[in-house]
Design a protein around this motif. Structure first.
Motif, PDB file in Angstrom:
ATOM      1  N   UNK A 151     119.371  11.807 -20.621  1.00 40.20           N
ATOM      2  CA  UNK A 151     119.148  11.402 -19.227  1.00 40.20           C
ATOM      3  C   UNK A 151     117.955  10.466 -19.101  1.00 40.20           C
ATOM      4  N   UNK A 152     116.849  10.843 -19.727  1.00 44.45           N
ATOM      5  CA  UNK A 152     115.639  10.003 -19.631  1.00 44.45           C
ATOM      6  C   UNK A 152     115.875   8.680 -20.347  1.00 44.45           C
ATOM      7  N   UNK A 178     117.728   6.420 -18.101  1.00 39.92           N
ATOM      8  CA  UNK A 178     117.017   6.067 -16.870  1.00 39.92           C
ATOM      9  C   UNK A 178     115.871   5.073 -17.121  1.00 39.92           C
ATOM     10  N   UNK A 222     113.605   2.158 -14.774  1.00 39.74           N
ATOM     11  CA  UNK A 222     112.206   2.362 -14.361  1.00 39.74           C
ATOM     12  C   UNK A 222     111.352   1.140 -14.686  1.00 39.74           C
ATOM     13  N   UNK A 241     102.448  -2.386  -8.700  1.00 35.92           N
ATOM     14  CA  UNK A 241     103.781  -1.978  -9.155  1.00 35.92           C
ATOM     15  C   UNK A 241     104.013  -2.052 -10.675  1.00 35.92           C
ATOM     16  N   UNK A 274     102.291  -0.888 -12.811  1.00 34.33           N
ATOM     17  CA  UNK A 274     101.867   0.396 -13.381  1.00 34.33           C
ATOM     18  C   UNK A 274     103.034   1.374 -13.427  1.00 34.33           C
ATOM     19  N   UNK A 275     104.038   1.178 -12.561  1.00 35.11           N
ATOM     20  CA  UNK A 275     105.214   2.049 -12.608  1.00 35.11           C
ATOM     21  C   UNK A 275     106.075   1.690 -13.832  1.00 35.11           C
ATOM     22  N   UNK A 331     105.018   0.997 -16.662  1.00 30.32           N
ATOM     23  CA  UNK A 331     104.439   1.680 -17.822  1.00 30.32           C
ATOM     24  C   UNK A 331     105.198   2.980 -18.097  1.00 30.32           C
ATOM     25  N   UNK A 332     105.570   3.676 -16.997  1.00 26.82           N
ATOM     26  CA  UNK A 332     106.306   4.930 -17.146  1.00 26.82           C
ATOM     27  C   UNK A 332     107.611   4.688 -17.896  1.00 26.82           C
ATOM     28  N   UNK A 385     106.960   4.017 -21.648  1.00 26.72           N
ATOM     29  CA  UNK A 385     106.610   5.253 -22.365  1.00 26.72           C
ATOM     30  C   UNK A 385     107.829   6.166 -22.519  1.00 26.72           C
ATOM     31  N   UNK A 386     108.564   6.331 -21.410  1.00 28.18           N
ATOM     32  CA  UNK A 386     109.718   7.242 -21.444  1.00 28.18           C
ATOM     33  C   UNK A 386     110.821   6.699 -22.340  1.00 28.18           C
ATOM     34  N   UNK A 393     109.697   7.384 -25.947  1.00 26.03           N
ATOM     35  CA  UNK A 393     109.663   8.818 -26.261  1.00 26.03           C
ATOM     36  C   UNK A 393     111.071   9.409 -26.327  1.00 26.03           C
ATOM     37  N   UNK A 394     111.906   9.029 -25.346  1.00 24.71           N
ATOM     38  CA  UNK A 394     113.209   9.688 -25.224  1.00 24.71           C
ATOM     39  C   UNK A 394     114.155   9.334 -26.366  1.00 24.71           C
ATOM     40  N   UNK A 444     110.050  16.749 -18.069  1.00 22.54           N
ATOM     41  CA  UNK A 444     110.711  16.802 -16.762  1.00 22.54           C
ATOM     42  C   UNK A 444     109.719  17.164 -15.655  1.00 22.54           C
ATOM     43  N   UNK A 484     100.118   4.670  -5.331  1.00 29.04           N
ATOM     44  CA  UNK A 484     100.917   4.093  -6.419  1.00 29.04           C
ATOM     45  C   UNK A 484     100.012   3.676  -7.583  1.00 29.04           C
ATOM     46  N   UNK A 535     100.259   7.231  -9.615  1.00 28.56           N
ATOM     47  CA  UNK A 535     101.426   6.946 -10.458  1.00 28.56           C
ATOM     48  C   UNK A 535     101.005   6.115 -11.668  1.00 28.56           C
ATOM     49  N   UNK A 536     100.240   5.053 -11.407  1.00 28.32           N
ATOM     50  CA  UNK A 536      99.871   4.145 -12.489  1.00 28.32           C
ATOM     51  C   UNK A 536      98.730   4.653 -13.358  1.00 28.32           C
ATOM     52  N   UNK A 584     100.410   8.296 -15.799  1.00 23.27           N
ATOM     53  CA  UNK A 584     100.528   7.624 -17.099  1.00 23.27           C
ATOM     54  C   UNK A 584      99.662   8.326 -18.145  1.00 23.27           C
ATOM     55  N   UNK A 627     101.484  11.376 -19.236  1.00 30.45           N
ATOM     56  CA  UNK A 627     102.613  10.972 -20.099  1.00 30.45           C
ATOM     57  C   UNK A 627     102.127  10.570 -21.482  1.00 30.45           C
ATOM     58  N   UNK A 660     103.353  12.281 -24.823  1.00 29.10           N
ATOM     59  CA  UNK A 660     104.032  11.464 -25.837  1.00 29.10           C
ATOM     60  C   UNK A 660     103.280  11.538 -27.162  1.00 29.10           C
ATOM     61  N   UNK A 665     107.585  15.023 -30.006  1.00 29.33           N
ATOM     62  CA  UNK A 665     108.677  15.778 -29.378  1.00 29.33           C
ATOM     63  C   UNK A 665     108.692  17.242 -29.793  1.00 29.33           C
TER      64      UNK A 665
END
Lengths: 318, 162
Positions: free
Chosen positions: A74-75, A78, A82, A115, A117-118, A120-121, A124-125, A128-129, B29, B58, B62-63, B67, B70, B74, B78
């Motif tokens: 799923x990640x 997605x 992102x 924006x 900075x979003x 970045x998620x 990373x995801x 990682x995923x 999650x 934001x 969020x940023x 991060x 995360x 990371x 895993x």
């Protein structure tokens, strides 16, 4: 028009603009890099090879969409969105015409800087995923790099905000004067270098370094999901070039309507060309060099520029 | 009508994100739930007309904060993430939380202003609010956060040194 309909319409337009930017951007990059290496670049598909990227896109859409067995499915699926969505959002605040931007907010400049900075998620995801060491390392590198370069990038634009006295993008573009060019030349260079690093493009492409990490955070992506990462990169290049042209280079120069938009677009394409030129000219930085450049060179320079801008605003303008 | 729908969409995103943080057993999650919660809050700020707060949310949360979370998870890898499962969901704690939420909503309903967009909010007026009318609350929130940070450090260090 209701906010939901307006938002949906803009999302559609923004997505289309990014797809077209990617189509043109990839072709332009191939042409420019070809010329730099004494080659012609694409020339078989369509006039001057213009349809080559379209043909590549069809191939990518038809490719199998593979999700590795060990991945967090799923990640993994997605993550490209992102990375893509913030790029579409950042185009919202760019003043495309004199006195007008799709979202001409009083905090538009800050929104444009916030924006990424979003994204970045997503980086990373995505890494990682995929449950891949190359991917995870690429994601970590990307996050560290993007977070670090946000600071000099923000400071460089802040210098303009201090002198203009506004964070509304259209007002800031309207306040531009010719003497801003020498005053903010350093800030523009800092903005450009930081933007290239935020886009993870060469010579700052450590997160995807092909000779070390194969393709880094998107090593396991195929087909359309890989294309979404690419579209985000070229869309980001368009957004930061348009924003840079609008804020640092006078944007539309006060010309009305389409004529002004055309002037802005020409300046943006010039910046895109410089970004491509830099990528194909310089060798890749090492990770420690990359971080040193952000924290020990660009950030202090941007702070000095901010001080100078503050002095000009206090002593001269008020 | 569509503004109301948007409000409800953002409210559901915020509450659902918070619920994911509380209920899920996987770290990644949880982070995604936290991300949804923070984006929802930013959206609600924007809906109410406080654009600066929305962008700051934001930018900083969020940023920045998310991060960093995360990045840490990371970097653990895993396998470590698979082991880093929080303790099982506690039904009693959930019932107490829901009960507390109901009591708060019922008690404060009359005191809270209706959620309607505020017009004419500028960067200057937001600064005036934060550094003027709302300064005590702003500072108290800062002290609470600092206390939370100190408490987290104390918990991580495991109490008294023997």
């Amino acid at each position: 028009m209701s906010p939901l309909l307006w938002g949906g319409l803009f999302g559609l337009l923004s997505g289309t603009a990014i797809a077209l930017a990617a189509l043109f951007g990839v072709w332009w990059e191939r042409k420019v890099s070809g010329r730099m290496q004494m080659r012609f670049g694409p020339q078989q598909a369509g006039p001057a090879g213009l349809l080559q990227t379209l043909a590549d896109t069809i191939k990518l859409v038809l490719k199998e969409d593979v999700t590795p067995a060990a991945a967090d499915a799923r990640i993994f699926r997605m993550a490209p969105l992102l990375v893509f969505a913030p790029v579409a959002l950042s185009l919202l605040v760019v003043p495309l015409v004199t006195g007008w931007a799709p979202l001409d907010s009083g905090v538009g400049v800050l929104l444009f800087l916030a924006v990424p900075s979003v994204s970045v998620l997503g980086v990373l995801l995505g890494g990682w995923s995929s449950a891949n060491t190359y991917g995870t390392l690429g994601g970590l590198r990307g996050a560290a790099q993007m977070v670090s370069y946000e600071i000099p990038r923000t400071l460089s634009v802040l210098a303009l905000v201090v002198v203009a006295g506004t964070m509304r993008p259209s007002a800031l573009m309207g306040a531009w004067r010719l003497w801003w060019l020498p005053l903010f030349a350093v800030a523009f260079v800092v903005y450009l270098i930081s933007s290239i690093a935020e886009l993870n493009r060469g010579p700052f492409d450590l997160p995807e370094a092909d000779s070390e990490l194969v393709a880094g955070y998107f090593v396991d992506y195929t087909g359309i999901r890989w294309a979404i990462f690419m579209m985000a990169e070229y869309g980001g290049m368009l957004a930061c070039s348009l924003f840079g042209a609008a804020m640092f280079l006078g944007g539309t120069n006060g010309l009305p309507g389409l004529l002004g938009a055309l002037v802005l677009l020409v300046k943006a394409v010039a910046i895109v060309t410089v970004i491509i030129w830099v990528k194909w000219s310089f060798p890749r930085f090492r990770q420690d060099q990359l971080m040193r450049l952000a924290w020990k060179v660009l950030t202090p320079i941007a702070l000095v520029q901010l001080l100078v801008a503050g002095a000009v605003a206090v002593v001269w303008l008020r | 009508m569509s503004a109301t729908l948007l409000w409800w969409g953002l409210a559901v995103l915020t509450v659902a994100g918070a619920a994911v943080v509380l209920l899920t057993r996987e770290m990644m999650r949880m982070i995604l739930g936290l991300g949804a919660f923070l984006l929802g809050i930013a959206g609600l700020y924007a809906w109410l007309g406080f654009g600066l707060l929305a962008v700051a949310e934001l930018f900083v949360y969020v940023g920045g904060v998310l991060v960093l979370f995360l990045l840490a998870i990371t970097a653990m890898g895993r396998d470590a993430d698979a082991r880093a499962i929080v303790r099982r969901f506690d039904l009693g704690a959930a019932l107490i939380s829901i009960g507390l939420a109901v009591v708060l909503v019922v008690a404060l309903r009359g005191l809270l202003p209706a959620a309607v967009p505020v017009s004419g909010v500028t960067v200057e007026s937001t600064a005036d609010y934060l550094l003027g009318v709302w300064l005590p609350q702003f500072e108290i929130a800062g002290v609470v956060l600092l206390a939370g940070l100190a408490a987290a450090l104390a918990i991580v260090q495991g109490g008294d040194d023997e």
